[in-house]
Design an enzyme around this catalytic site. Sequence first.
Site, PDB file in Angstrom:
ATOM      1  NE  ARG A   1     -10.022   5.032  -8.691  1.00 12.93           N
ATOM      2  CZ  ARG A   1      -9.595   6.089  -9.211  1.00 12.93           C
ATOM      3  NH1 ARG A   1      -9.718   6.548 -10.582  1.00 12.93           N
ATOM      4  NH2 ARG A   1      -8.629   6.842  -8.613  1.00 12.93           N
TER       5      ARG A   1
ATOM      6  CB  SER B   1      -0.794  -0.030   1.359  1.00 11.75           C
ATOM      7  OG  SER B   1      -1.435   1.306   1.500  1.00 11.75           O
TER       8      SER B   1
ATOM      9  CG  ASP C   1      -6.821   3.337  -7.430  1.00  8.09           C
ATOM     10  OD1 ASP C   1      -7.190   2.695  -6.610  1.00  8.09           O
ATOM     11  OD2 ASP C   1      -6.232   4.272  -7.380  1.00  8.09           O
TER      12      ASP C   1
ATOM     13  CE  LYS D   1      -7.613   0.197  -2.850  1.00  5.06           C
ATOM     14  NZ  LYS D   1      -6.327   0.979  -2.550  1.00  5.06           N
TER      15      LYS D   1
HETATM   16  C1  S3P Z   1      -2.956   5.794  -3.620  1.00  3.10           C
HETATM   17  C2  S3P Z   1      -2.761   4.566  -3.263  1.00  3.10           C
HETATM   18  C3  S3P Z   1      -3.528   3.305  -3.408  1.00  3.10           C
HETATM   19  C4  S3P Z   1      -4.761   3.979  -4.431  1.00  3.10           C
HETATM   20  C5  S3P Z   1      -5.293   5.175  -4.109  1.00  3.10           C
HETATM   21  C6  S3P Z   1      -4.151   6.298  -4.242  1.00  3.10           C
HETATM   22  C7  S3P Z   1      -2.010   6.895  -3.046  1.00  3.10           C
HETATM   23  O1  S3P Z   1      -4.214   2.780  -2.258  1.00  3.10           O
HETATM   24  O2  S3P Z   1      -5.811   2.681  -4.316  1.00  3.10           O
HETATM   25  O3  S3P Z   1      -6.455   5.330  -4.861  1.00  3.10           O
HETATM   26  O4  S3P Z   1      -1.808   7.889  -3.789  1.00  3.10           O
HETATM   27  O5  S3P Z   1      -1.018   6.589  -2.296  1.00  3.10           O
HETATM   28  P1  S3P Z   1      -3.415   1.855  -1.148  1.00  3.10           P
HETATM   29  O6  S3P Z   1      -2.199   2.391  -0.836  1.00  3.10           O
HETATM   30  O7  S3P Z   1      -4.454   1.546  -0.102  1.00  3.10           O
HETATM   31  O8  S3P Z   1      -3.436   0.630  -2.173  1.00  3.10           O
END
Ligand code: S3P
Length: 438
Positions: free
Chosen positions: A396, A172, A322, A349
């Site tokens: 989304r 993440s 995403d 999400k």
């Molecule tokens: C993001 C990380 C992702 C993604 C989110 C944006 C970011 O989430 O799904 O839309 O900008 O760091 P996770 O880190 O929880 O996977």
Amino acid sequence: MQIMNITRKSPLKLSTQPILVPGDKSLSHRFVIFASMIEGVSECTGFLEAEDPLHTMKCFSELGIQFEKIADSSYRVISPGIRNWKSPTKDLDFGNGGTGIRLSAGILAGAPGIKATLTGDASLQKRPMGRITDPLSKMGAKINSINNDGKAPLQLEGVQLKDFYYESSIASAQVKSCLVFAAMASGISLEYKEPELSRDHTENMIRFLGGKIEYKNPLHFILKPPYQFTGKNFSIPGDISSASFFIVLGLLAGEGSILHIQNIGLNPSRIGILEVLKMMGGKIRILNQREECGEITGDLEIEGSDLHHISIEEKWIPSIIDEIPILTIAGLFAKGGFSIENAKELRAKESDRIHAMVVNLQKLGVKVDEREDGYSFGEITELQTDVPIETFMDHRIAMSFSILNAVIPLNLKIDDVSWVETSFPGFFQKLESLVGKQ
Ligand code: S3P
């Protein structure tokens, strides 16, 4: 309700004008945070003027940072520097923005003397925060979930944190960046290991600002002080996650159709959607590849293509996380059907995206097999028309089914498209400019 055959006889007539999409959401949040941390003046072009990053900007203005709009999507930020931030007098509201709240929790928790309460809308208040509050607490942070349920609102008091080693069980970027910002705020070192590469925009911005990161391997790095950065000008490219709705539209538009999408961020940790669609048979070409402000950018040429089923390996999941809703829409048109697994994170999400996709696909008459970490369906030949689509407060989901409705006229009734404003203002106008009024 009617049944509609999914094989279109005549290709969509897409407008031939190249399109642009709004600025990258991840980079826009990060620009606000870095520019707020650095004493002096920073500027950017291409900022995403959507609800999520604007909420983050508003929150940092409560700390005494000045944001001036210079032109459309261009901002000047004047900051007294992190040591001179003042505690906000009201709760910081991050709206729907998981990235905003998680990254900001990190920097605020590591900024001694700051007291703040961080919250968001009903959807954000359902999302797990233990993934950041647990490691932050181990670093010495004073942060807790007000309702004791591991979710926002979060109450924190910024304190001096201590050097930290963390091996994350999830890939993440929000967790990684939260801890990186916490370390920078306290001027301490952080050693971080992740199971798969999550997006690395924070690391790229550190390098763009002149900072150094020592890598043991691509999934394991050490960050050490000093973090003395000076303000710079950033240019933020278009968001590949927003572009992916039109990439899929372009691929499904039928033989002979060509769509150009310009100035898109092509960070290697974000281009999984291009790679996976290419493996499914999608004809996607990258043109004019270049590097700007530490990020690879380029233009895309999308040709109408016939798609087929592939087995999507686990290593791709973090970089398509995403895009899985819109990838699923592409899968409805794929020979052999569609399947996704190893994607349990989808349940955490803006909505539980496994549930949201399965429920809506079932309404369309698709026989979906739901699992804890994904779902699958066989080759589709027909769909139900006139069905109600539930967005579950998720931008989304709303955009994915809007694209489906544009590819074949299913007359879908999408319950609430206002969520699109969180990431892609102007989405429907852009769609209409390509395919005409629906
Ligand atoms: C993001 C990380 C992702 C993604 C989110 C944006 C970011 O989430 O799904 O839309 O900008 O760091 P996770 O880190 O929880 O996977």
